[in-house]
Design an enzyme around this catalytic site. Structure first.
Site, PDB file in Angstrom:
ATOM      1  N   SER A 107       0.827  -1.217   0.000  1.00  0.00           N
ATOM      2  CA  SER A 107       0.000   0.000   0.000  1.00  0.00           C
ATOM      3  C   SER A 107       0.854   1.256   0.000  1.00  0.00           C
ATOM      4  CB  SER A 107      -0.913   0.003   1.235  1.00  0.00           C
ATOM      5  OG  SER A 107      -1.576  -1.222   1.374  1.00  0.00           O
TER       6      SER A 107
HETATM    7  N1  SAH Z   1      -0.132  -4.825   4.324  1.00  0.00           N
HETATM    8  C1  SAH Z   1       0.425  -5.326   3.102  1.00  0.00           C
HETATM    9  C2  SAH Z   1      -0.497  -5.058   1.942  1.00  0.00           C
HETATM   10  C3  SAH Z   1      -0.664  -6.253   1.084  1.00  0.00           C
HETATM   11  S1  SAH Z   1      -1.950  -6.166  -0.124  1.00  0.00           S
HETATM   12  C4  SAH Z   1       1.816  -4.804   2.871  1.00  0.00           C
HETATM   13  O1  SAH Z   1       2.309  -3.993   3.671  1.00  0.00           O
HETATM   14  O2  SAH Z   1       2.458  -5.230   1.923  1.00  0.00           O
HETATM   15  C5  SAH Z   1      -3.230  -7.078   0.662  1.00  0.00           C
HETATM   16  C6  SAH Z   1      -2.982  -8.531   0.915  1.00  0.00           C
HETATM   17  O3  SAH Z   1      -4.186  -9.076   1.414  1.00  0.00           O
HETATM   18  C7  SAH Z   1      -2.600  -9.361  -0.281  1.00  0.00           C
HETATM   19  O4  SAH Z   1      -1.356  -9.960  -0.070  1.00  0.00           O
HETATM   20  C8  SAH Z   1      -3.715 -10.426  -0.367  1.00  0.00           C
HETATM   21  O5  SAH Z   1      -3.247 -11.709  -0.753  1.00  0.00           O
HETATM   22  C9  SAH Z   1      -4.198 -10.444   1.066  1.00  0.00           C
HETATM   23  N2  SAH Z   1      -5.538 -10.996   1.275  1.00  0.00           N
HETATM   24  C10 SAH Z   1      -6.667 -10.843   0.529  1.00  0.00           C
HETATM   25  N3  SAH Z   1      -7.679 -11.545   1.074  1.00  0.00           N
HETATM   26  C11 SAH Z   1      -7.184 -12.139   2.209  1.00  0.00           C
HETATM   27  C12 SAH Z   1      -7.730 -13.016   3.191  1.00  0.00           C
HETATM   28  N4  SAH Z   1      -9.002 -13.432   3.163  1.00  0.00           N
HETATM   29  N5  SAH Z   1      -6.927 -13.426   4.194  1.00  0.00           N
HETATM   30  C13 SAH Z   1      -5.633 -13.043   4.263  1.00  0.00           C
HETATM   31  N6  SAH Z   1      -5.062 -12.235   3.356  1.00  0.00           N
HETATM   32  C14 SAH Z   1      -5.823 -11.792   2.328  1.00  0.00           C
END
Ligand code: SAH
Length: 261
Positions: A107
């Protein structure tokens, strides 16, 4: 709405203004005596002193209206360039989301700091246990580790769960617990949580998250708005009288998906 907030006098806590070659700064809140910054902290490929670049990013976040000194300090401490591919290192301190593989993104710093500020709003310092849905590359979990006592972070994609573990290893953050699973179920074993923060947006906030939130706790998550076409940031406070919900600005997060892969 951020424009109306008073500007902090910046720098918020600059015992951070370390010259090159001197020891790295201490984060504002450390729950461990071990360093939150890897020892070899030169910015490979940045061609610049990474701390100076990071502090410029923090200054921009403050200019955008982020005013919580704890959040600004944590954003100035965690080296975001360590969480992206080497080809993207030069963009690591720009206010932009970047690809982290498997179709997912890290993000924008502006969004991360906004959400963390909302999460901390009104809470004591540091807050207790926090559940993060969507570990991704592990960046936000690292920032969170400086702001709360324990971080439980769930990722549904095995490849990213493993990558986050690798990225976080050199930071040696004993209060970060990485979990592989479907975050829509939350993580009951760690409940109740003082805070829950989601990095992926679904149609609605899963009931499990609300059940696992402590009374007095706060949830911050992107949720579908305008008939599912857009997303908005949602804040839910759990009080002894029930749930209080606020819908804030529109945001753009990857979708919250069920199951693991
Ligand atoms: N906080 C992260 C942002 C990653 S983007 C960072 O700092 O990099 C959001 C993430 O949410 C993705 O990796 C995606 O695979 C995950 N995601 C989506 N649905 C999810 C679920 N039901 N449980 C766990 N992770 C999930």
């Amino acid at each position: 709405m951020t424009a109306a907030r008073p500007r902090p006098s910046f720098p918020a806590r600059l015992d951070n203004s370390t010259a090159k070659g001197q020891p790295m700064p201490k984060p504002a809140v450390l729950t461990t005596s071990k360093p939150a910054v890897p020892r070899q902290s030169s910015a490979h490929g940045l061609g610049l002193d990474s701390q100076a670049v990071r502090l410029r990013m923090v200054q921009k976040l403050a200019d955008q209206g982020v005013s919580d000194a704890r959040v600004l300090s944590a954003m100035g401490t965690i080296e975001r360039h360590r969480f992206v591919d080497s080809a993207l290192v030069n963009q690591a301190y720009e206010d932009t989301s970047l690809p982290i593989g498997l179709g997912q993104t890290i993000s924008k710093p502006g969004v991360v700091s906004r959400m963390l500020e909302l999460l901390l709003n009104g809470q004591t310092n540091p807050i207790g246990r926090v559940l993060e849905i969507g570990t991704g590359c592990g960046y936000q979990a690292a920032v969170l580790s400086l702001l709360c006592k324990e971080v439980y972070s769930i990722e549904r994609l095995r490849g990213l769960h493993d990558k986050a573990r690798e990225n976080l290893r050199p930071f040696r953050l004993p209060n970060v617990h990485l979990l592989f699973g479907d975050g829509m179920e939350g993580y009951a074993k760690g409940a109740p949580y003082a805070g829950i923060i989601a990095a992926a947006g679904g149609e609605a906030v899963p009931q499990n998250w609300l059940d696992q939130l402590a009374v007095g706790g706060r949830l911050v998550a992107p949720v579908a708005a305008s008939g599912g076409k857009k997303q908005a940031l949602m804040v839910i406070d759990k009080t002894d009288k029930g749930l209080h919900q606020m819908v804030l600005e529109s945001v753009h997060f990857v979708p919250l998906k069920s199951g693991i892969a």
